[in-house]
Design a protein around this motif. Structure first.
Motif, PDB file in Angstrom:
ATOM      1  N   THR A 185     -29.939  -3.714  85.763  1.00  0.00           N
ATOM      2  CA  THR A 185     -29.964  -3.050  84.462  1.00  0.00           C
ATOM      3  C   THR A 185     -29.210  -1.736  84.598  1.00  0.00           C
ATOM      4  OG1 THR A 185     -32.096  -4.050  83.923  1.00  0.00           O
ATOM      5  CG2 THR A 185     -31.418  -2.143  82.638  1.00  0.00           C
ATOM      6  N   TRP A 186     -28.192  -1.586  83.761  1.00  0.00           N
ATOM      7  CA  TRP A 186     -27.317  -0.414  83.850  1.00  0.00           C
ATOM      8  C   TRP A 186     -27.596   0.534  82.694  1.00  0.00           C
ATOM      9  CZ3 TRP A 186     -21.809  -2.846  84.976  1.00  0.00           C
ATOM     10  CH2 TRP A 186     -21.876  -3.582  86.170  1.00  0.00           C
ATOM     11  N   GLY A 187     -27.976   1.750  83.030  1.00  0.00           N
ATOM     12  CA  GLY A 187     -28.193   2.774  82.027  1.00  0.00           C
ATOM     13  C   GLY A 187     -27.127   3.852  82.111  1.00  0.00           C
ATOM     14  N   SER A 188     -27.453   5.031  81.627  1.00  0.00           N
ATOM     15  CA  SER A 188     -26.520   6.155  81.656  1.00  0.00           C
ATOM     16  C   SER A 188     -26.732   6.938  82.944  1.00  0.00           C
ATOM     17  CB  SER A 188     -26.747   7.064  80.446  1.00  0.00           C
ATOM     18  OG  SER A 188     -25.909   8.202  80.514  1.00  0.00           O
ATOM     19  N   GLY A 189     -25.796   6.797  83.873  1.00  0.00           N
ATOM     20  CA  GLY A 189     -25.874   7.514  85.137  1.00  0.00           C
ATOM     21  C   GLY A 189     -26.900   6.969  86.107  1.00  0.00           C
ATOM     22  N   ARG A 190     -27.463   5.806  85.813  1.00  0.00           N
ATOM     23  CA  ARG A 190     -28.494   5.235  86.694  1.00  0.00           C
ATOM     24  C   ARG A 190     -28.546   3.731  86.494  1.00  0.00           C
ATOM     25  NH1 ARG A 190     -32.619   9.081  85.325  1.00  0.00           N
ATOM     26  NH2 ARG A 190     -30.755  10.218  84.677  1.00  0.00           N
ATOM     27  N   ARG A 354     -18.996   3.765  90.670  1.00  0.00           N
ATOM     28  CA  ARG A 354     -18.557   4.666  89.601  1.00  0.00           C
ATOM     29  C   ARG A 354     -18.679   3.999  88.238  1.00  0.00           C
ATOM     30  NH1 ARG A 354     -12.975   6.871  92.448  1.00  0.00           N
ATOM     31  NH2 ARG A 354     -13.943   8.380  93.880  1.00  0.00           N
ATOM     32  N   PHE A 355     -18.298   2.733  88.179  1.00  0.00           N
ATOM     33  CA  PHE A 355     -18.335   1.993  86.931  1.00  0.00           C
ATOM     34  C   PHE A 355     -19.780   1.812  86.453  1.00  0.00           C
ATOM     35  CE2 PHE A 355     -18.235  -2.187  84.680  1.00  0.00           C
ATOM     36  CZ  PHE A 355     -17.386  -1.818  83.631  1.00  0.00           C
ATOM     37  N   MET A 356     -20.672   1.440  87.371  1.00  0.00           N
ATOM     38  CA  MET A 356     -22.063   1.187  87.011  1.00  0.00           C
ATOM     39  C   MET A 356     -22.791   2.452  86.587  1.00  0.00           C
ATOM     40  SD  MET A 356     -23.028  -1.408  90.143  1.00  0.00           S
ATOM     41  CE  MET A 356     -24.789  -1.455  89.790  1.00  0.00           C
ATOM     42  N   LEU A 363     -18.314   2.070  76.456  1.00  0.00           N
ATOM     43  CA  LEU A 363     -17.067   1.510  76.957  1.00  0.00           C
ATOM     44  C   LEU A 363     -17.341   0.564  78.124  1.00  0.00           C
ATOM     45  CD1 LEU A 363     -13.972   1.459  76.871  1.00  0.00           C
ATOM     46  CD2 LEU A 363     -13.980   3.444  78.399  1.00  0.00           C
ATOM     47  N   ARG A 364     -18.218   0.975  79.041  1.00  0.00           N
ATOM     48  CA  ARG A 364     -18.555   0.129  80.192  1.00  0.00           C
ATOM     49  C   ARG A 364     -19.183  -1.183  79.748  1.00  0.00           C
ATOM     50  NH1 ARG A 364     -23.650   2.116  83.080  1.00  0.00           N
ATOM     51  NH2 ARG A 364     -24.464   1.131  81.184  1.00  0.00           N
ATOM     52  N   ASP A 365     -20.168  -1.099  78.848  1.00  0.00           N
ATOM     53  CA  ASP A 365     -20.870  -2.311  78.412  1.00  0.00           C
ATOM     54  C   ASP A 365     -19.941  -3.256  77.657  1.00  0.00           C
ATOM     55  OD1 ASP A 365     -23.012  -1.077  79.558  1.00  0.00           O
ATOM     56  OD2 ASP A 365     -24.080  -0.670  77.683  1.00  0.00           O
ATOM     57  N   ALA A 366     -19.016  -2.686  76.891  1.00  0.00           N
ATOM     58  CA  ALA A 366     -18.055  -3.530  76.186  1.00  0.00           C
ATOM     59  C   ALA A 366     -17.166  -4.271  77.186  1.00  0.00           C
ATOM     60  CB  ALA A 366     -17.207  -2.686  75.236  1.00  0.00           C
TER      61      ALA A 366
END
Length: 373
Positions: A185-190, A354-356, A363-366
């Protein structure tokens, strides 16, 4: 060919290398600075290529006896929405076997058991090697498997390459229940990951910018989708492992140092290997595992690359003709086979981190949604 080798470090790479060299007929001694083996930690992912290497080392059956397949893992947002899948099905289709997960302690125990079957490979604990002069004389080869802060690497290659911080803290643990979902699960900065490991348990890992206490870690993932908070609540904080994420930088120009190099060309900061004279030919050295290419854990390939190093080094030495020239040729062959591949994996893992962990999540999730399933 055969010879006498000292392996410095009894982690995954060091144990696997000792097994491979002994199977090739070498006389091997393993030195470990700790007073006992490292059995802490969660699970290792074993890519099919690493499984094949373990088969060649005679440890494949022991791996499969305790490992579980890793399938159907998703990438999710903190509210639980699936935005992609980890490429596990593609890996299995291509290799004809699935990715496997195994507890660290079970893999260590399997490697030690394989080493003990020879009956003549000393595994010496409490042996802190600080420089090459501390090693036994008369060795044909020294293998540096002593981790990201490798004393062997510093002694023969200097200190230009070393541990570098990336500003992120990682936590790992084992929860005493089986998660109904797996993946990351990818959040903001974590981010937070969950994998199977054995019946009744879930391996988890989390990465956050800071979070120095268990309560801070729980707060970092409060409100995330089930079962993330439950996993943290179901794990005894006393068993959690916290570490600062590091990688080896800059990348080494070679994983080996042969005995043909004159002492005057030893890199700045390095020490000659000879006890007798700084003009003597130094003992050949090969680096494996984190000593050669320590990486962030994002691709889950740290243990795999160490095993592939061990297998490649053992094969190259087994096929070499007798004598110093044979050893040096084998080390060059090992370097050709493993260095670029391992360093590409390390670079890919750092890039994925860095991407995660970006804060530009939309932008990352898209981008993740566009990836093939």
């Amino acid at each position: 060919m055969t010879g006498t080798a000292t392996v410095v470090g009894a982690g995954i790479g060091g144990l696997a290398t000792a097994i491979g060299l002994r199977r090739a007929g070498w006389t091997v001694t393993v030195l470990e600075r700790r007073t006992e083996l490292e059995r802490y930690g969660g699970a290792f992912g074993m890519h099919p290529t690493a499984q094949s290497a373990l088969d060649r080392l005679g440890v494949g059956d022991a791996l499969r006896d305790h490992a579980v397949p890793y399938r159907d893992a998703h990438i999710r947002t903190p509210d639980g929405t699936s935005i992609g899948r980890l490429p596990l099905e593609r890996i299995e289709r291509k290799a004809g076997r699935p990715e496997l997960l195994i507890s660290r302690f079970r893999l260590v125990d399997a490697l030690v058991a394989a080493l003990e079957t020879f009956g003549d490979v000393p595994l010496k604990f409490g042996e802190r090697v600080t420089d090459m002069d501390a090693l036994p004389a008369g060795q044909d080869l020294v293998v540096g498997a002593d981790g990201i802060r490798s004393a062997v690497r510093t002694a023969r290659f200097g200190d230009r390459s070393g541990p570098r911080r990336i500003g992120t803290v990682a936590w790992i643990g084992l929860a005493d229940f089986e998660s109904p979902v797996h993946g990351e699960t990818w959040g903001s900065g974590r981010f937070f990951g969950m994998t199977p490991v054995e019946p009744g348990r879930t391996n988890w890992y989390a990465t956050v910018p800071e979070a120095t206490t268990a309560e801070e870690l729980r707060a970092s993932f409060a409100g995330w989708h089930d079962p993330v908070p439950r996993i943290l609540d179901a794990t005894d904080p006393a068993t959690w492992i916290r570490y600062e994420m590091l990688h080896l930088y800059p990348a080494l120009p070679t994983f080996v140092a042969t005995g043909t190099r004159p002492a005057s060309r030893v890199p700045s900061g390095a020490r000659p290997a000879s006890r007798a004279s700084s003009d003597a030919r130094p003992v050949p050295v090969a680096l494996v595992g984190d000593a050669a290419h320590a990486m962030t854990p994002n691709l889950g390939q740290g243990a795999c690359t160490a095993i592939l190093d061990a297998d490649a080094l053992s094969r190259a030495l087994a096929a070499a003709p007798p004598g110093p020239a044979g050893i040096e040729g084998a080390l060059r062959a090992y370097d050709r086979e493993r260095r670029r591949s391992a360093q590409r994996t390390a670079f890919g893992s750092r890039t994925l981190h860095r991407f995660m962990s970006t804060e530009r999540t939309r932008l990352r999730d898209a981008a993740v949604r566009l990836l093939p399933g």
